[in-house]
Scaffold this motif. Sequence first.
Motif, PDB file in Angstrom:
ATOM      1  N   VAL A 152       0.829  -1.202   0.000  1.00  0.00           N
ATOM      2  CA  VAL A 152       0.000   0.000   0.000  1.00  0.00           C
ATOM      3  C   VAL A 152       0.866   1.256   0.000  1.00  0.00           C
ATOM      4  N   LEU A 153       1.851   1.327   0.888  1.00  0.00           N
ATOM      5  CA  LEU A 153       2.679   2.525   1.033  1.00  0.00           C
ATOM      6  C   LEU A 153       3.818   2.589   0.024  1.00  0.00           C
ATOM      7  N   GLY A 154       4.249   1.444  -0.427  1.00  0.00           N
ATOM      8  CA  GLY A 154       5.436   1.407  -1.269  1.00  0.00           C
ATOM      9  C   GLY A 154       6.667   1.377  -0.393  1.00  0.00           C
ATOM     10  N   SER A 155       7.664   0.661  -0.810  1.00  0.00           N
ATOM     11  CA  SER A 155       8.878   0.534  -0.033  1.00  0.00           C
ATOM     12  C   SER A 155      10.001   1.305  -0.715  1.00  0.00           C
ATOM     13  N   VAL A 156      10.566   2.265   0.008  1.00  0.00           N
ATOM     14  CA  VAL A 156      11.680   3.034  -0.526  1.00  0.00           C
ATOM     15  C   VAL A 156      12.856   2.104  -0.796  1.00  0.00           C
ATOM     16  N   SER A 157      13.158   1.235   0.162  1.00  0.00           N
ATOM     17  CA  SER A 157      14.307   0.347   0.001  1.00  0.00           C
ATOM     18  C   SER A 157      14.105  -0.604  -1.182  1.00  0.00           C
ATOM     19  N   ASP A 158      12.895  -1.117  -1.343  1.00  0.00           N
ATOM     20  CA  ASP A 158      12.605  -2.022  -2.461  1.00  0.00           C
ATOM     21  C   ASP A 158      12.751  -1.293  -3.792  1.00  0.00           C
ATOM     22  N   TYR A 159      12.219  -0.092  -3.869  1.00  0.00           N
ATOM     23  CA  TYR A 159      12.331   0.701  -5.099  1.00  0.00           C
ATOM     24  C   TYR A 159      13.802   0.957  -5.423  1.00  0.00           C
ATOM     25  N   CYS A 160      14.565   1.397  -4.425  1.00  0.00           N
ATOM     26  CA  CYS A 160      15.983   1.697  -4.648  1.00  0.00           C
ATOM     27  C   CYS A 160      16.766   0.452  -5.040  1.00  0.00           C
ATOM     28  N   ALA A 161      16.435  -0.679  -4.428  1.00  0.00           N
ATOM     29  CA  ALA A 161      17.129  -1.924  -4.770  1.00  0.00           C
ATOM     30  C   ALA A 161      16.939  -2.274  -6.244  1.00  0.00           C
ATOM     31  N   HIS A 162      15.793  -1.904  -6.799  1.00  0.00           N
ATOM     32  CA  HIS A 162      15.509  -2.220  -8.201  1.00  0.00           C
ATOM     33  C   HIS A 162      15.905  -1.113  -9.176  1.00  0.00           C
ATOM     34  N   HIS A 163      16.011   0.127  -8.710  1.00  0.00           N
ATOM     35  CA  HIS A 163      16.216   1.233  -9.632  1.00  0.00           C
ATOM     36  C   HIS A 163      17.514   2.023  -9.450  1.00  0.00           C
ATOM     37  N   ALA A 164      18.138   1.960  -8.285  1.00  0.00           N
ATOM     38  CA  ALA A 164      19.381   2.712  -8.069  1.00  0.00           C
ATOM     39  C   ALA A 164      20.507   2.061  -8.869  1.00  0.00           C
ATOM     40  N   ASP A 165      21.376   2.887  -9.398  1.00  0.00           N
ATOM     41  CA  ASP A 165      22.472   2.402 -10.232  1.00  0.00           C
ATOM     42  C   ASP A 165      23.705   2.100  -9.378  1.00  0.00           C
ATOM     43  N   CYS A 166      23.483   1.347  -8.283  1.00  0.00           N
ATOM     44  CA  CYS A 166      24.586   0.935  -7.413  1.00  0.00           C
ATOM     45  C   CYS A 166      24.080  -0.194  -6.515  1.00  0.00           C
ATOM     46  N   ASN A 167      24.970  -0.696  -5.701  1.00  0.00           N
ATOM     47  CA  ASN A 167      24.567  -1.686  -4.702  1.00  0.00           C
ATOM     48  C   ASN A 167      23.742  -0.982  -3.635  1.00  0.00           C
ATOM     49  N   VAL A 168      22.723  -1.669  -3.130  1.00  0.00           N
ATOM     50  CA  VAL A 168      21.868  -1.098  -2.088  1.00  0.00           C
ATOM     51  C   VAL A 168      21.939  -2.002  -0.867  1.00  0.00           C
ATOM     52  N   MET A 169      22.311  -1.403   0.246  1.00  0.00           N
ATOM     53  CA  MET A 169      22.399  -2.121   1.511  1.00  0.00           C
ATOM     54  C   MET A 169      21.189  -1.718   2.349  1.00  0.00           C
ATOM     55  N   ILE A 170      20.361  -2.686   2.706  1.00  0.00           N
ATOM     56  CA  ILE A 170      19.194  -2.431   3.549  1.00  0.00           C
ATOM     57  C   ILE A 170      19.534  -2.909   4.947  1.00  0.00           C
ATOM     58  N   VAL A 171      19.589  -1.967   5.881  1.00  0.00           N
ATOM     59  CA  VAL A 171      20.008  -2.272   7.239  1.00  0.00           C
ATOM     60  C   VAL A 171      18.774  -2.378   8.131  1.00  0.00           C
ATOM     61  N   LYS A 172      18.630  -3.540   8.746  1.00  0.00           N
ATOM     62  CA  LYS A 172      17.506  -3.759   9.658  1.00  0.00           C
ATOM     63  C   LYS A 172      17.956  -3.502  11.085  1.00  0.00           C
ATOM     64  N   LYS A 173      17.093  -2.881  11.848  1.00  0.00           N
ATOM     65  CA  LYS A 173      17.370  -2.683  13.263  1.00  0.00           C
ATOM     66  C   LYS A 173      17.006  -3.979  13.966  1.00  0.00           C
ATOM     67  N   PRO A 174      17.930  -4.527  14.758  1.00  0.00           N
ATOM     68  CA  PRO A 174      17.646  -5.800  15.422  1.00  0.00           C
ATOM     69  C   PRO A 174      16.498  -5.672  16.406  1.00  0.00           C
ATOM     70  N   LYS A 175      15.712  -6.731  16.476  1.00  0.00           N
ATOM     71  CA  LYS A 175      14.628  -6.767  17.459  1.00  0.00           C
ATOM     72  C   LYS A 175      15.236  -7.120  18.803  1.00  0.00           C
ATOM     73  N   HIS A 176      14.783  -6.430  19.835  1.00  0.00           N
ATOM     74  CA  HIS A 176      15.295  -6.711  21.182  1.00  0.00           C
ATOM     75  C   HIS A 176      14.614  -7.950  21.733  1.00  0.00           C
ATOM     76  N   LYS A 177      15.432  -8.866  22.200  1.00  0.00           N
ATOM     77  CA  LYS A 177      14.909 -10.101  22.800  1.00  0.00           C
ATOM     78  C   LYS A 177      14.793  -9.909  24.292  1.00  0.00           C
ATOM     79  N   ASN A 178      13.674 -10.307  24.837  1.00  0.00           N
ATOM     80  CA  ASN A 178      13.455 -10.177  26.280  1.00  0.00           C
ATOM     81  C   ASN A 178      13.934 -11.381  27.013  1.00  0.00           C
TER      82      ASN A 178
END
Length: 173
Positions: free
Chosen positions: A147-173
Amino acid sequence: MATTKVDGGAVALGKPVIAVAVDDSERSFHALRWTLLRFFSSSGAAGSTLPFKLVVVHARPTPTSIISPSATGAPDMLSVVKADLTKISSKVIDKAKETCLAHSVRDVECEVHEGDPRIVLCQAVEKHHAEILVVGSHGYGAIKRAVLGSVSDYCAHHADCNVMIVKKPKHKN
């Protein structure tokens, strides 16, 4: 070394460029810190040379993407919205500069461009001949991403370079 083609031949431009996308989210600043730790950590010593050129890019939304120009009172509201967006952009860039300084990175180029983040980031990659674009992941599920569109997904497909998508780790309790 970053290069660009001129009349079929490669011309050296200098250090490889890493572009990092930032917005006002904690996830984008996690991606910036992640990049600084992994690619710029050896730069702490005085007089040392950075291995890469760092470009931080912030895409500011257009006021009309927030409020419709045909809405009641829109002309008055548009100037208020524009001022708020400018203030937010300034805070984002100030925080990015502070984050870089905290990691002993002083040589950073920060840019603010108005428009859709997907387009702004791809244009920044082209402008700077970036070899890597780093973006944070907002962790949207498939439906919200569709619905919103993903900036990272768009860039991964359209940017003329390597795209690194960095995820913030989930905190484990």
